[in-house]
Scaffold this motif. Sequence first.
Motif, PDB file in Angstrom:
ATOM      1  N   ARG A 198       0.914  -1.242  -0.085  1.00  0.00           N
ATOM      2  CA  ARG A 198       0.016  -0.034   0.138  1.00  0.00           C
ATOM      3  C   ARG A 198       0.903   1.279   0.030  1.00  0.00           C
ATOM      4  N   SER A 199       0.596   1.977  -1.099  1.00  0.00           N
ATOM      5  CA  SER A 199       1.279   3.300  -1.158  1.00  0.00           C
ATOM      6  C   SER A 199       1.311   4.179   0.173  1.00  0.00           C
ATOM      7  N   ASP A 200       0.249   4.158   1.141  1.00  0.00           N
ATOM      8  CA  ASP A 200       0.330   5.325   2.166  1.00  0.00           C
ATOM      9  C   ASP A 200       1.244   4.215   3.278  1.00  0.00           C
ATOM     10  N   VAL A 201       1.556   3.006   3.156  1.00  0.00           N
ATOM     11  CA  VAL A 201       2.484   2.664   4.089  1.00  0.00           C
ATOM     12  C   VAL A 201       3.792   3.028   3.834  1.00  0.00           C
ATOM     13  N   ALA A 203       4.639   5.719   2.030  1.00  0.00           N
ATOM     14  CA  ALA A 203       4.826   6.933   2.096  1.00  0.00           C
ATOM     15  C   ALA A 203       5.201   7.261   3.477  1.00  0.00           C
ATOM     16  N   LYS A 204       4.525   6.740   4.402  1.00  0.00           N
ATOM     17  CA  LYS A 204       5.035   6.968   5.995  1.00  0.00           C
ATOM     18  C   LYS A 204       6.078   6.376   6.184  1.00  0.00           C
ATOM     19  N   ASP A 209       5.718  12.172   0.077  1.00  0.00           N
ATOM     20  CA  ASP A 209       4.628  12.510  -0.292  1.00  0.00           C
ATOM     21  C   ASP A 209       4.150  11.160  -1.109  1.00  0.00           C
ATOM     22  N   LYS A 210       2.966  10.729  -0.973  1.00  0.00           N
ATOM     23  CA  LYS A 210       2.478   9.495  -1.616  1.00  0.00           C
ATOM     24  C   LYS A 210       2.450   9.471  -2.972  1.00  0.00           C
ATOM     25  N   LYS A 211       2.408  10.787  -3.638  1.00  0.00           N
ATOM     26  CA  LYS A 211       2.518  10.749  -5.114  1.00  0.00           C
ATOM     27  C   LYS A 211       3.945  10.375  -5.687  1.00  0.00           C
ATOM     28  N   ASP A 214       3.742   6.542  -5.603  1.00  0.00           N
ATOM     29  CA  ASP A 214       2.939   6.119  -6.705  1.00  0.00           C
ATOM     30  C   ASP A 214       3.571   6.316  -7.992  1.00  0.00           C
TER      31      ASP A 214
END
Length: 225
Positions: A198-201, A203-204, A209-211, A214
């Motif tokens: 998962r990209s939010d995982v 990113a943190k 940034d999540k972008k 991605d």
Amino acid sequence: MKRVHFLATFVFLAFAASFAFAFDPSPLQDFCVAINDTKDGVFVNGKFCKDPKLATANDFFFSGLNIARDTSNPVGSVVTQANVAQIPGLNTLGISVVRIDYAPYGGLNPPHTHPRATEVITVLEGTLYVGFVTSNPDNRLITKVLKPGDVFVFPFGLIHFQFNVGKTKASAISALSSQNPGVITIANAVFGSTPPIRSDVLAKAFQVDKKIVDYLQKQFWYDNN
């Protein structure tokens, strides 16, 4: 008192067992040539063994590590493996070898780990900038520039890399302390897993940034092995 001695003995054996299973097992016979046919084989360490009386020289032979391979790929390197998959006679012997070819300046064997082996690299030609990173919490980078004839050790399981800093092509031979050392290329595993993490995982984890995550997950992560 007997109970204390028993517990001490139990703890010692537990540590001994954990150490023993952390590496390829020691062979209990001269050799155990790996075969895929299970009809007449004996299962040892993930492979079935051929009857020793049927073993031939070809079971212990591999040819071609003298041949430079094409490095015109996104990372500018290629690894030629000679492990138990190519040399069946390596089964249970706890060793394998690879050749790595690097494109002129910029050829990279990307940061990766071998989950089951220490690696010893010997440079054949060219100039390589190599290094590894120690484990948490220090994460200390240890590097060296190597020239032909130089040898460098990448300790068991640590992230390491090789980068051609010379103007000409480079090549090296590495010995690894496992018949099947495995390889985990960090970028490929983190950003190219199937299914993706998962990209939010990420990113943190990388604090970006999540972008950006991605974007990285949409890239083609080349495997040079």
